[in-house]
Write an enzyme that holds these catalytic residues in place. Sequence first.
Site, short mmCIF file in Angstrom:
data_model
loop_
_atom_site.label_atom_id
_atom_site.label_comp_id
_atom_site.label_asym_id
_atom_site.label_seq_id
_atom_site.Cartn_x
_atom_site.Cartn_y
_atom_site.Cartn_z
N ASP A 53 37.38 25.03 36.00
CA ASP A 53 38.13 24.67 37.21
C ASP A 53 38.53 23.19 37.30
O ASP A 53 39.35 22.82 38.14
CB ASP A 53 37.37 25.10 38.48
CG ASP A 53 35.95 24.55 38.56
OD1 ASP A 53 35.69 23.45 38.04
OD2 ASP A 53 35.09 25.22 39.16
N HIS A 96 34.25 26.08 27.81
CA HIS A 96 35.10 27.27 27.89
C HIS A 96 36.56 26.95 28.21
O HIS A 96 37.30 27.82 28.66
CB HIS A 96 34.51 28.25 28.92
CG HIS A 96 33.18 28.81 28.50
ND1 HIS A 96 32.29 29.40 29.37
CD2 HIS A 96 32.60 28.87 27.27
CE1 HIS A 96 31.21 29.79 28.69
NE2 HIS A 96 31.38 29.47 27.43
N CYS A 147 49.82 28.45 23.33
CA CYS A 147 50.60 29.55 22.75
C CYS A 147 49.63 30.63 22.28
O CYS A 147 48.63 30.33 21.62
CB CYS A 147 51.41 29.01 21.57
SG CYS A 147 52.16 30.31 20.58
N PRO A 183 19.57 28.94 43.31
CA PRO A 183 18.87 29.66 44.38
C PRO A 183 18.08 30.86 43.85
O PRO A 183 17.19 31.36 44.52
CB PRO A 183 19.99 30.14 45.31
CG PRO A 183 21.27 29.71 44.72
CD PRO A 183 21.02 29.04 43.41
P1 OAD Z 1 27.25 33.44 36.45
O1 OAD Z 1 28.12 34.06 37.47
O2 OAD Z 1 26.77 34.31 35.33
O3 OAD Z 1 25.97 32.81 37.14
C1 OAD Z 1 26.09 31.97 38.27
C2 OAD Z 1 24.73 31.40 38.59
O4 OAD Z 1 24.89 30.50 39.67
C3 OAD Z 1 23.67 32.42 39.00
O5 OAD Z 1 22.46 32.17 38.33
C4 OAD Z 1 23.52 32.16 40.51
O6 OAD Z 1 22.20 32.43 40.98
C5 OAD Z 1 23.83 30.68 40.58
N1 OAD Z 1 24.30 30.20 41.89
C6 OAD Z 1 24.97 30.88 42.87
N2 OAD Z 1 25.26 30.08 43.91
C7 OAD Z 1 24.78 28.85 43.58
C8 OAD Z 1 24.77 27.58 44.24
N3 OAD Z 1 25.34 27.42 45.44
N4 OAD Z 1 24.19 26.53 43.61
C9 OAD Z 1 23.62 26.68 42.38
N5 OAD Z 1 23.59 27.85 41.73
C10 OAD Z 1 24.17 28.92 42.31
O7 OAD Z 1 28.04 32.16 35.89
P2 OAD Z 1 27.81 31.34 34.54
O8 OAD Z 1 26.40 31.34 34.13
O9 OAD Z 1 28.52 30.06 34.69
O10 OAD Z 1 32.70 32.62 30.65
O11 OAD Z 1 28.63 32.25 33.52
C11 OAD Z 1 28.81 31.83 32.20
C12 OAD Z 1 30.12 32.32 31.67
O12 OAD Z 1 30.26 33.73 31.88
C13 OAD Z 1 31.35 31.76 32.38
O13 OAD Z 1 31.70 30.48 31.92
C14 OAD Z 1 32.40 32.76 32.04
C15 OAD Z 1 31.61 34.04 32.29
O14 OAD Z 1 32.03 35.16 31.59
C16 OAD Z 1 33.94 32.77 30.22
O15 OAD Z 1 34.86 33.06 30.97
C17 OAD Z 1 34.09 32.53 28.75
#
Ligand code: OAD
Length: 261
Positions: A115, A130, A138, A229
Amino acid sequence: MSTRAATLAEPSEWPASLVEELNRCRHVAVLTGAGVSAESGIPTFRDAHTGMWARHDPMTLASPQGFEQDPETVWQWYQWRRQLIANNHPNAGHQALARLQGLVSELTLVTQNVDGFHQLAGSERVLELHGNIHRNICSVTGELIDAEWMQQHDGQRPPPSPHHPRGLARPDVVWFGEALDSSILEAAFTAASQCDLMLIVGTAGSVQPAASIPVMAKDHGAVLVEINPENSELTALADWRLAGPGTKWLPALVDKLAATH
Ligand code: OAD
């Protein structure tokens, strides 16, 4: 998942041993995930109700095969996400991480997010594992497409690529089945092997190779502090678990670090 991490629920009382760790640290590495932007109004991926992957099939919207089969649907989903990001702002967690730059000898900020909110908050040299949703490449050659050209060809369909007759514009993000940029990944692993403290913020720790970055930090002796959390797949590795959202813990932690440095 069981954890041996010491869990803190409120930032009002910092344990002396954690303050000591903060006082000692010189090189801090940070790994962020979707949770750090959740309070900016950007849904995470794996939340059971609001997560992107609870409502959409990742293989349809975030894979090269999905784009080949239905480029218009994939493009429109990314246009929707771009608009959502444009309508929202970095939060106090992103801002605290930007402030951390001036407080430690070395800071390496590694993010799985696309983002651009860390940069918007003022963080420099962000390692984007990512990619970045605001750029386009392209679909055949992978070459970057000029932002001005994109503005002129913006719409509900991916425009034909200016770089290849069979190519289309697509977002410069890593899709399932695609490799990460090797120099960015290498820089993240180098930081993991050299840092003395790693903050793991808002990631479920379920996507590789990002999830192995804290493992490497731990193997090289870094103290691991998780802010989330919920428990994650990385919680068992953490030395400290700061239970709660990033907007609560990151400003508090950076204030504490400022007071001890
Ligand atoms: P996830 O959606 O898998 O996990 C989000 C995490 O954030 C969870 O552990 C939640 O508990 C935590 N969370 C939620 N609200 C929060 C807050 N206010 N403060 C702190 N933590 C909070 O997202 P990612 O682990 O980032 O990849 O996912 C990894 C990758 O999977 C992404 O980059 C994306 C996705 O597929 C690609 O698109 C290649």
